[in-house]
Motif scaffolding. Structure first.
Motif, mmCIF file in Angstrom:
data_model
loop_
_atom_site.group_PDB
_atom_site.id
_atom_site.type_symbol
_atom_site.label_atom_id
_atom_site.label_comp_id
_atom_site.label_asym_id
_atom_site.label_seq_id
_atom_site.Cartn_x
_atom_site.Cartn_y
_atom_site.Cartn_z
ATOM 1 N N GLN A 26 49.300 0.382 17.884
ATOM 2 C CA GLN A 26 48.981 0.134 19.283
ATOM 3 C C GLN A 26 47.641 -0.568 19.413
ATOM 4 O O GLN A 26 46.886 -0.717 18.462
ATOM 5 N N SER A 27 47.363 -0.960 20.624
ATOM 6 C CA SER A 27 46.114 -1.614 20.977
ATOM 7 C C SER A 27 44.919 -0.782 20.553
ATOM 8 O O SER A 27 44.975 0.433 20.488
ATOM 9 N N ASN A 28 43.807 -1.459 20.291
ATOM 10 C CA ASN A 28 42.588 -0.740 20.005
ATOM 11 C C ASN A 28 41.703 -0.648 21.243
ATOM 12 O O ASN A 28 40.531 -0.314 21.145
ATOM 13 N N ALA A 29 42.248 -0.922 22.422
ATOM 14 C CA ALA A 29 41.472 -0.835 23.664
ATOM 15 C C ALA A 29 40.887 0.559 23.832
ATOM 16 O O ALA A 29 39.743 0.705 24.257
ATOM 17 N N TYR A 30 41.655 1.566 23.501
ATOM 18 C CA TYR A 30 41.205 2.953 23.609
ATOM 19 C C TYR A 30 39.871 3.124 22.886
ATOM 20 O O TYR A 30 38.908 3.670 23.433
ATOM 21 N N LEU A 78 46.447 7.517 30.885
ATOM 22 C CA LEU A 78 45.592 6.404 30.463
ATOM 23 C C LEU A 78 45.310 6.446 28.968
ATOM 24 O O LEU A 78 45.191 5.396 28.325
ATOM 25 N N SER A 79 45.212 7.624 28.411
ATOM 26 C CA SER A 79 44.971 7.757 26.972
ATOM 27 C C SER A 79 46.035 6.988 26.187
ATOM 28 O O SER A 79 45.715 6.136 25.353
ATOM 29 N N GLY A 80 47.285 7.268 26.446
ATOM 30 C CA GLY A 80 48.364 6.583 25.738
ATOM 31 C C GLY A 80 48.526 5.137 26.161
ATOM 32 O O GLY A 80 48.781 4.252 25.343
ATOM 33 N N TRP A 81 48.360 4.869 27.443
ATOM 34 C CA TRP A 81 48.535 3.515 27.980
ATOM 35 C C TRP A 81 47.529 2.547 27.375
ATOM 36 O O TRP A 81 47.826 1.378 27.160
ATOM 37 N N LEU A 82 46.338 3.040 27.069
ATOM 38 C CA LEU A 82 45.294 2.202 26.482
ATOM 39 C C LEU A 82 45.306 2.210 24.950
ATOM 40 O O LEU A 82 44.420 1.666 24.321
ATOM 41 N N GLY A 83 46.312 2.836 24.364
ATOM 42 C CA GLY A 83 46.467 2.782 22.918
ATOM 43 C C GLY A 83 45.986 4.004 22.174
ATOM 44 O O GLY A 83 45.976 4.016 20.939
#
Length: 149
Positions: A26-30, A78-83
């Motif tokens: 997943q994204s590294n945005a988190y 948001l935790s999962g949505w942002l990766g």
């Protein structure tokens, strides 16, 4: 998660969260925006803005559950949505956001109130302007998808 992965793909990767539930694809945005503490602060600030901004009075009125419950669910989503860790999915299953929001009349004005509060929260809690812009752009698309009126 492809939308956010593309946005953040050229940014250097921060140390990954220690949570083993994290999908490394997943994204590294988190991680880039600060992980759990920033996501938790973002959810808190969103509900704080909703309570403090007179412009969001209609939005606040449809939140009948205690704000702390709504805030926790937003943090988990948001935790999962942002990766990051898929906390919401573990507790409640697939987010199915549109279906979950169908009982509420969400028109352009309600969407705009929600986005107003989220924009304020993003600007307060996320430090890098490019991250603010990317997340706001993506969340705006999501918010528009919630309209049912």
């Amino acid at each position: 998660m492809n939308w956010i992965k593309k946005i953040f793909q050229n940014s250097p990767r921060s140390p990954q969260s220690e949570d083993s539930a994290r999908d490394p694809q997943q994204s590294n945005a988190y991680d880039l925006i600060g992980g759990e503490p920033v996501i938790r602060a973002l959810a808190h600030q969103f509900y704080l803005q909703m309570q403090q901004q007179g412009r969001a009075i209609e939005l606040l009125s449809i939140h009948t559950a205690p704000i702390t419950e709504s805030e926790q669910k937003l943090f988990e989503f948001l935790s999962g949505w942002l990766g990051g860790p898929g906390l919401f999915e573990k507790k409640y299953g697939h987010p199915a956001l549109r279906a979950r929001h169908m009982p509420f009349e969400i028109d352009e004005e309600m969407r705009d109130q929600w986005l107003f509060c989220m924009k304020q929260a993003i600007e307060i809690e996320i430090s890098h302007p490019e991250h603010q812009a990317a997340i706001y752009q993506a969340i705006s698309t999501l918010a528009d998808h919630m309209r049912n009126q």
